[in-house]
Design an enzyme around this catalytic site. Structure first.
Site, PDB file in Angstrom:
ATOM      1  N   LYS A  78     -21.283  15.405 -23.851  1.00 43.53           N
ATOM      2  CA  LYS A  78     -21.300  14.454 -22.738  1.00 43.53           C
ATOM      3  C   LYS A  78     -20.306  13.336 -23.031  1.00 43.53           C
ATOM      4  O   LYS A  78     -20.251  12.837 -24.170  1.00 43.53           O
ATOM      5  CB  LYS A  78     -22.719  13.893 -22.577  1.00 43.53           C
ATOM      6  CG  LYS A  78     -22.938  13.007 -21.358  1.00 43.53           C
ATOM      7  CD  LYS A  78     -24.418  12.610 -21.249  1.00 43.53           C
ATOM      8  CE  LYS A  78     -24.715  11.755 -20.045  1.00 43.53           C
ATOM      9  NZ  LYS A  78     -26.149  11.391 -19.952  1.00 43.53           N
ATOM     10  N   SER A 153     -28.244  12.096 -15.518  1.00 49.51           N
ATOM     11  CA  SER A 153     -26.816  11.865 -15.587  1.00 49.51           C
ATOM     12  C   SER A 153     -26.058  12.915 -16.409  1.00 49.51           C
ATOM     13  O   SER A 153     -24.835  12.983 -16.315  1.00 49.51           O
ATOM     14  CB  SER A 153     -26.563  10.489 -16.203  1.00 49.51           C
ATOM     15  OG  SER A 153     -27.025  10.439 -17.537  1.00 49.51           O
ATOM     16  N   SER A 177     -32.361  11.981 -18.217  1.00 51.05           N
ATOM     17  CA  SER A 177     -30.995  12.454 -17.985  1.00 51.05           C
ATOM     18  C   SER A 177     -30.629  13.767 -18.664  1.00 51.05           C
ATOM     19  O   SER A 177     -29.578  14.331 -18.367  1.00 51.05           O
ATOM     20  CB  SER A 177     -29.990  11.384 -18.408  1.00 51.05           C
ATOM     21  OG  SER A 177     -30.009  10.337 -17.479  1.00 51.05           O
TER      22      SER A 177
END
Ligand SMILES: [Zn+2]
Lengths: 489, 476
Positions: A78, A153, A177
């Site tokens: 990420k 996210s 997330s």
């Protein structure tokens, strides 16, 4: 089976038996990325050159008999975790050109084991959001239905695993997330206990809630990745050092007889999709059929979790994001009058809408005169929720329920309604508030979209969570793949 | 009407740890700008602070030396504000749970009155960087100082005169130096003082409007700024003008305080608990361990010197004003029996040379045993007292043994009777005026003649013998 469809442990067997080389594997994944990325938009950076170099190193390790579970395995990180000499943007214009001179501890750990980073995943800007629509660069699509969101996210991380762009990815989870996009993308995602995995190098959203965790294709892989990233880090004082290092693979047993499984009636309230409800209810039956003791518990303060979460996380975010002021790195305004103006213009231009919304909320919640009414009260709620769980865990070993109240929603559907968006995390947020470990794994389909089952355990009881998840995975036998195959469509 | 001032002080002292508060960068003063920095102290994205245990230890040590209660449980907080010298846009400090509370410092005013000045709290925090605006277009920032550990010592508003503030600071500095937690060098910014002052009619219990004074570069400046500010405030009150709560800066050149900014712009610091750090727990065992490591504080040392070495109280207070000086005295006293003679030498020649050369006592190469040797050389008649001063100066500069210096420079006392008698005869011949005076009953004249003998022998003549021989020759 194509290489890119394999799981970590399957790739590992091939690499160990020298049936393929790490370079072969890496090339196959880079190919796959080129093929599907134009449609999925899961990645902010593709690190091809770096990956090939790492793959050669991995092959050298393998030749030296130095192979471990992750040597030569392609991973996507990420883009809110720092990677040395590789741009780390947090999907924000603010950090568009930021190149950290250091690796996050988790990145360093994976690198030392010979894992091969092939790219960096898209996310909601600074990890704030539940759909990956808040990225300043692109909207990631859900591989199960390209008109839908992958969740957020860590939407890029989840979609990249679902679209076979990597064998596994790392996400970060502040209020769900990792688990919520895992649920929406039909993969396994785990948020470990707060303090189990070092946060060093993770660009902070809300420091007291953030935790890094794996997104994988099955529970076995989840245990493998957890083994690699868990452990004390002297660079993070909140990472726990009294835990003895465990081998989480030892918990991958299909026997769960006698395990006490709790579910809360509060989970089945308003807002829960019927399809999701049905999948969860049949999941409880599967647990029963495996010999687990399934019982109802109560988590009365759960209703207040979302409100407390938005106060605490926004307060911390307002402070964590204050350093992006245009002085030392990142976006800096070109037209301004004085110092204060420079801060204001740089920040106005650099941050997106959602980030600004939370900075405002957090600043307000901490400001004098409101601190007690909001922040302090939120801390009290936090304590009550922790106590709720403590009490529940006197009677049960794990708590199961839906990960997300709905399956993947349409891109754009909730953009104008932040409150509706916030509800996407209603089941995951309390787990962060209490700092507990939580895992989401696919448990069925609803209208051809995956449904995620969340399993929550006691602090540092990842082993029991993995045990329950592994047994369930075997019994449930979920083997649907996204209809999306990549290539021309 | 009579007025009194109400004065409170906030002192920031840099701790003497080798590394910064949250990373392993050096705290050394100086260095090229931005060379003593790393991602952590620059607050780069993703970095996390890790509290340096030594910082807590030093702060506890300071707290114990200043008679504070030490909190078993305290935590770090964030103080949020934007400024280019503050990399994270928040300072990690302590808010509602400081490490040390409720201490005091005892001072003694010039009238001999002893007074306790209360300490509200001592907390730990990180320093910010330094902005530079000179000779450039725009501004530059040097982050070498960011993350240098500080303690902030906040006094109660217990001082009533600028003199008390001065004495408080002097005492505070000596305690911090004694406990070796800070070098307290104001010129390097390792000690910084802000003060709050208000004025009220004597007898009133209410506080007047408080003015904060900044830019105070020395203790003398604190005293002078307060003197000025108190007069200014009294004048305003007597003219029935309003005192505005504000921050004022001391202008050393003009000798006045000037308005800096009004308090209305005061920040809302939005303090909240620092989530990246765990609470600080100081166990009783650790506290006791630190207490044991504390050296004897000046007032106890002074009393002990008076009783143990029998030196006058004045001498003891001068010598104990600095720990290295006191240490030097004590080591000398182990090697030489008369403590008073040692204290005379320290207060006389040593202090004079320190002042002249601007050296610190720990830069002086004289070893205690060398000092004792020097005093023994006087006692056994090898050198005269005045020659000893020359030898001492040489020792002060070079660190050589006194015997060596005496030998090299031929400074031994002249005690050869025949040789001295010849010189006495010559002096008598050359100074008929003094001889006549002496014969006319002016006994003092003999002193002059002895002096002439000293001059002739470059100070080496044994003074008693010279005296005796002169008298013998004059009576012939
Ligand atoms: Zn540093």
């Amino acid at each position: 089976m194509e290489l890119h469809e394999l799981k970590i442990h399957e790739l590992h067997d091939l690499l160990k038996n020298k049936e393929v080389s790490a370079v072969d594997v890496t090339k196959a994944y880079l190919e796959r990325i080129k093929e599907v990325e134009p449609q999925v938009d899961a990645l902010i950076s593709i690190t091809e050159e770096y990956a090939l170099k790492k793959a050669e190193e991995a092959d050298k390790m393998i030749q030296d008999g130095n192979i471990n579970d992750l040597t030569g395995i392609p991973v996507i990180i990420k883009d809110n975790m720092c990677t040395e000499n590789i741009r780390t943007t947090c999907a924000s214009k603010m950090l568009e050109d930021f190149v950290p001179p250091y690796n996050a501890t988790v990145v360093e750990n994976l690198s030392n084991l010979g894992a091969v980073m092939v790219g960096k995943a898209n996310l909601d800007e600074f990890a704030m959001g539940s759909s990956t629509e808040n990225s300043a660069f692109k909207t990631t699509k859900n591989p199960w239905d390209l008109s839908r969101v992958p969740g957020g996210s860590s939407g890029g991380s989840a979609a990249s695993v679902a679209a076979d762009e990597c064998a596994f990815s790392l996400g970060s989870d502040t209020g769900g997330s990792i688990r919520q996009p895992a649920s929406l993308c039909g993969v396994v995602g785990m948020k470990p206990t707060y303090g189990l995995v070092s946060r060093y190098g993770l660009v902070a959203f809300a420091s007291s809630l953030d935790q890094i965790g794996p997104l994988t294709k099955d529970v076995t892989d989840c245990a493998i990745v957890l083994n690699a990233i868990a452990g004390h880090d002297p660079k993070d004082s909140t990472s726990v050092d009294k835990m003895r290092k465990k081998d989480y693979k030892e918990f991958l047993k299909d026997d769960i007889k006698g395990i006490r499984i709790g579910y809360s009636k509060e989970f089945f309230g308003e807002g829960l999709d019927d399809g999701v409800r049905e999948s969860i209810e049949s999941s409880l039956k599967i647990f029963e059929s495996l010999g687990a003791e399934v019982k109802e518990i109560s988590l009365p303060y759960l209703d207040y979790a979302l409100a407390a979460y938005y106060i605490v996380s926004s307060a911390e975010a307002s402070s964590n994001l204050a350093r992006y002021d245009g002085i030392r790195y990142g976006h800096v305004a070109t037209n301004y009058e004085d110092l204060i103006d420079m801060y204001m213009v740089s920040r106005s231009e650099g941050f997106g809408k959602e980030v600004k919304r939370r900075i405002m909320l957090g600043t307000y919640a901490l400001s004098s005169g409101y601190y007690d009414a909001y922040y302090n009260k939120a801390l009290k709620v936090r304590t009550l929720i922790k106590k709720d769980y403590e009490k529940a865990f006197e009677d049960v070993d794990v708590i199961v329920g839906p990960t997300s109240p709905t399956t993947a929603f349409k891109i754009g559907e909730r953009v104008e309604d932040p409150l509706a968006m916030y509800l996407a995390d209603v089941y995951t947020v309390p787990v962060n508030i209490a700092g507990l470990p939580g895992l989401s794994l696919p448990c069925g389909l609803s209208n051809d979209l995956p449904v995620g089952l969340q399993i929550v355990g006691r602090h540092f009881d990842e082993g029991v969570v993995l045990n329950a998840a592994y047994a369930f995975e075997k019994a449930c036998n979920f083997n649907a793949k996204p209809s999306f195959k990549g290539g021309a469509r | 009407m009579n007025y009194e001032a109400v004065i409170g002080l906030e002192v920031h002292a840099e701790l003497l740890t080798k590394t910064k508060i949250f990373c392993s960068c050096t705290t050394e003063f100086g260095g090229e700008p931005n060379t003593h920095v790393c991602p952590v102290c620059l607050g780069l994205p993703g970095t996390l602070p890790v509290l340096n245990k030594k910082v807590v230890e030093y702060a506890v040590k300071a707290g114990l030396a200043l008679n504070c209660e030490i909190s078993k449980f305290s935590k770090m907080d964030r103080k949020n504000y934007f400024y280019p010298d503050l990399p994270k846009a928040y300072q990690i400090s302590q808010y509602d749970l400081p490490l040390c509370k409720n201490g005091y410092v005892e001072i003694e005013t010039s009238d001999g009155v002893k007074k306790k000045i209360g300490l509200t709290r001592i907390h730990i925090e990180e320093d910010a960087g330094k902005l530079m605006h000179e000779n450039i277009d725009g501004s530059l920032v040097d982050y070498n100082r960011t993350g240098v550990p500080l303690i902030e010592i906040v006094s109660e508003p217990d001082m009533r005169t600028p003199e008390e503030a001065y004495l408080y600071l002097t005492k505070l500095k000596s305690v911090l130096e004694y406990s070796e937690v800070s070098d307290c060098k104001m010129q390097e910014g390792s000690l910084r003082v802000d003060t709050n002052v208000s004025v009220r009619p004597v007898g009133s219990n209410e506080f007047g409007t408080k003015i904060e004074l900044k830019n105070l570069n020395s203790f003398k400046a604190v005293q002078r700024a307060l003197e000025y500010e108190i007069k200014r405030q009294i004048k305003l009150i007597e003219n029935r003008e309003k005192i505005v709560q504000e921050t004022r800066r001391w202008n050393e050149q003009k000798g006045v305080t000037e308005s800096m900014r009004s308090k209305e712009e005061a920040h809302d610091y939005r303090y909240f608990p620092e989530p990246d750090l765990v609470p600080i727990i100081v166990s009783d065992e650790w506290k006791e361990e630190i207490r044991k490591s504390l050296p004897e504080m000046p007032e106890y040392k002074k009393e002990r010197f008076v009783s143990q070495y029998g030196i006058p109280e004045y001498d003891a207070s001068v010598i104990t004003s600095s720990k290295p000086l006191a240490d030097f005295f004590e080591k000398c006293a182990l090697e030489y029996s008369s403590a008073k003679i040692i204290s005379n030498w320290i207060m006389g020649e040593m202090m004079r040379l320190l002042k002249e050369t601007g050296k610190e006592i720990d830069e002086v190469p004289i070893k205690p045993h060398q000092m004792a040797s020097l005093l023994n050389l006087i006692d056994n008649g090898t050198i005269t007292g005045s020659i000893a001063k020359t030898v001492f100066e040489d020792m002060f500069m070079t660190g050589k043994n006194p015997e060596e210096i005496v030998e090299e420079k031929g400074l031994k006392q002249l005690s050869n009777e025949d040789e001295l008698r010849e010189i006495a005869i010559k002096v008598i011949k050359d100074n008929p005026k003094s001889v006549e005076d002496y014969k006319n009953g002016k006994d003092k004249a003999i002193g002059f003649l002895v002096g002439q003998m000293m001059k002739a022998t470059k100070g080496k003549a044994n003074p008693q013998l010279a005296n005796k021989l002169l008298k013998e020759e004059l009576s012939k």
